[in-house]
Design a protein around this motif. Structure first.
Motif, PDB file in Angstrom:
ATOM      1  N   HIS A 138       0.301  -4.516  -3.932  1.00 30.90           N
ATOM      2  CA  HIS A 138       1.165  -3.832  -3.111  1.00 30.90           C
ATOM      3  C   HIS A 138       2.518  -3.457  -3.457  1.00 30.90           C
ATOM      4  CE1 HIS A 138       3.466  -7.139  -1.018  1.00 30.90           C
ATOM      5  NE2 HIS A 138       2.503  -7.634  -0.446  1.00 30.90           N
TER       6      HIS A 138
ATOM      7  N   VAL B 224      -5.103   0.740  -7.655  1.00 34.34           N
ATOM      8  CA  VAL B 224      -4.489  -0.693  -6.989  1.00 34.34           C
ATOM      9  C   VAL B 224      -5.686  -1.383  -6.666  1.00 34.34           C
ATOM     10  CG1 VAL B 224      -3.583  -1.771  -5.001  1.00 34.34           C
ATOM     11  CG2 VAL B 224      -2.197   0.131  -6.326  1.00 34.34           C
TER      12      VAL B 224
ATOM     13  N   ARG C 278      -3.506   6.455  -7.360  1.00 34.65           N
ATOM     14  CA  ARG C 278      -2.818   5.579  -7.189  1.00 34.65           C
ATOM     15  C   ARG C 278      -3.420   4.187  -6.440  1.00 34.65           C
ATOM     16  NH1 ARG C 278       0.774   6.747  -3.547  1.00 34.65           N
ATOM     17  NH2 ARG C 278       0.167   5.317  -2.143  1.00 34.65           N
ATOM     18  N   LEU C 279      -4.002   5.021  -5.251  1.00 36.06           N
ATOM     19  CA  LEU C 279      -4.760   3.703  -4.392  1.00 36.06           C
ATOM     20  C   LEU C 279      -6.106   3.141  -5.166  1.00 36.06           C
ATOM     21  CD1 LEU C 279      -4.193   5.536  -0.901  1.00 36.06           C
ATOM     22  CD2 LEU C 279      -2.901   3.285  -1.845  1.00 36.06           C
TER      23      LEU C 279
ATOM     24  N   ASP D 293       2.122  -0.325  -5.351  1.00 39.45           N
ATOM     25  CA  ASP D 293       1.925   0.764  -4.512  1.00 39.45           C
ATOM     26  C   ASP D 293       3.192   1.245  -3.775  1.00 39.45           C
ATOM     27  OD1 ASP D 293       0.392   2.394  -3.139  1.00 39.45           O
ATOM     28  OD2 ASP D 293      -0.284   1.034  -1.538  1.00 39.45           O
TER      29      ASP D 293
END
Length: 392
Positions: free
Chosen positions: A210, A256, A252-253, A213
């Motif tokens: 995170h 991750v 991006r998500l 992120d």
């Protein structure tokens, strides 16, 4: 499709075999002892306060950045999933994960650093010890005892999820642990349960992912730069290849998400390898193994070190973050010194606790009061104390 739930491994903790609570209680009719611990933590005041405590960015800087509360929930989710996949007790792993940050003061590590400075000569400050004090002393919700009266296994996991802590007992900041252990021994010289170790590794998985992120979301670095960083980089490149032209925010998500999966798979493989190599066949074997059972592989540890260095250089030491840290430390230092010099300006409940104590005792009360603050409350309390135009 029916999901496959692995059978319990022989070294999983069994709630029916719990060593119990310091103050004996009748069992719940609807929950295991570990699930009951989880519920007590969720209902605690300290847990609710995590919603406005800093992870990296101060809680008022944006609604989309992680706070201690959202971080703790992410850790708990990973811990529960990982424990279930490994055949461990998911309730215990989740409980320890939810509790692990209860002792953090406002403003993250900046707040902890400042309280360590202010408490020099008064017994020191350690956020892990503070978490333990929260669940054994500072939470006041029950007529028969202070704290939450959690099970032995949960308390053990809270204080030694990272390994044996007997070498810490000489530190003044650990006196509360020594005192409690003398009354209710937690075997501080051994490793904790596999479930506690899962909670510790889940913390690493959660915050590394995170922070990547949040760092991109804050504009501190971009996906092109991350593509060259070990661990996260290959997942960004793979996501680009699988979804060309994908919206950068979604990509991006996706990256991750893949990194979380890779880290979880690595822990599972390494833990099973260690369990087989060490012939681990009971919870006692876990405690006496001599090293962590739940762990990353050596390759993953090296990749994580490189990612953490990137985050340290580009995020944790970023000048705007440093400026906030500086402001936060001044706020806590000024309040601490004022409360020590003028304890009668503390709220009535806290002033009563400080009344009649020696200087070290008063400092501990002041420290407990400040450590329990949220970021927002600390900022407002400081304004009321030091600005004459603020009266309410």
């Amino acid at each position: 499709m029916v999901s496959f739930i692995p059978p319990r491994v022989p070294y999983a903790e069994q709630p029916a075999a719990s060593r119990g609570r310091k103050v004996p209680e009748a069992p719940s009719r609807t929950r295991t002892d570990f699930a009951r611990d989880r519920d007590r933590i969720i209902h605690s005041t300290a847990f609710r306060r995590l919603k406005e405590k800093t992870q990296v960015f101060v809680a008022h800087e944006g609604d989309h950045f992680r706070t201690r509360l959202t971080h703790s929930l992410e850790v708990a989710q990973i811990a529960r999933s990982l424990a279930t996949a490994l055949g461990l007790d998911a309730d215990l792993a989740e409980t320890i994960a939810l509790a692990h940050d209860l002792g953090h003061p406002p403003f993250g590590h900046a707040g902890e650093d400042e309280l360590q400075v202010q408490m020099q000569g008064y017994g020191g400050f350690d956020h892990n010890v503070q978490t333990f004090r929260v669940v054994t002393r500072l939470e006041r919700r029950y007529p028969r005892f202070d704290g939450l009266n959690l099970t032995w296994e949960t308390l053990e996991g809270v204080i030694k999820h990272n390994g044996p802590v007997v070498d810490q007992l000489a530190k003044p900041s650990w006196s509360a642990i020594s005192e409690f252990d003398s009354q209710y021994a937690l075997r501080l010289d051994t490793w904790a349960s596999a479930e506690a170790q899962v909670a510790a590794l889940s913390d690493d998985i959660a915050y590394n992912n995170h922070d990547v992120d949040d760092g991109v979301l804050a504009g501190l670095f971009n996906l092109d730069e991350l593509a060259e960083v070990p661990l996260i980089g290959p997942h960004i490149k793979a996501a680009w290849a699988d979804y060309p032209g994908c919206d950068p925010g979604i990509l991006r998500l996706e990256a991750v998400r893949r990194m979380i999966g890779a880290m979880v798979d690595d822990v599972m493989a390494e833990t099973r390898r260690r369990a087989e190599a060490g012939r681990v066949d009971s919870p006692e074997d876990v405690r006496l193994l001599g090293h962590a059972l739940v762990s990353f592989s050596r390759d993953m540890v090296e990749d994580l070190a490189a990612l953490r260095q990137f985050l340290m250089d580009r995020m944790y030491r970023y000048w705007k973050v440093n400026r906030t840290r500086s402001q936060a430390r001044r706020i806590l230092a000024e309040m601490f010194q004022l409360f020590m010099a003028e304890p009668d300006v503390l709220p009535a409940e806290w002033g009563a606790r400080a009344l009649g104590r020696d200087e070290a005792g008063r400092a501990r009360v002041v420290c407990d009061y400040i450590a329990g603050m949220t970021d927002r409350f600390a900022i407002e309390e400081h304004r009321k104390l030091f600005h004459l135009d603020i009266w309410n």
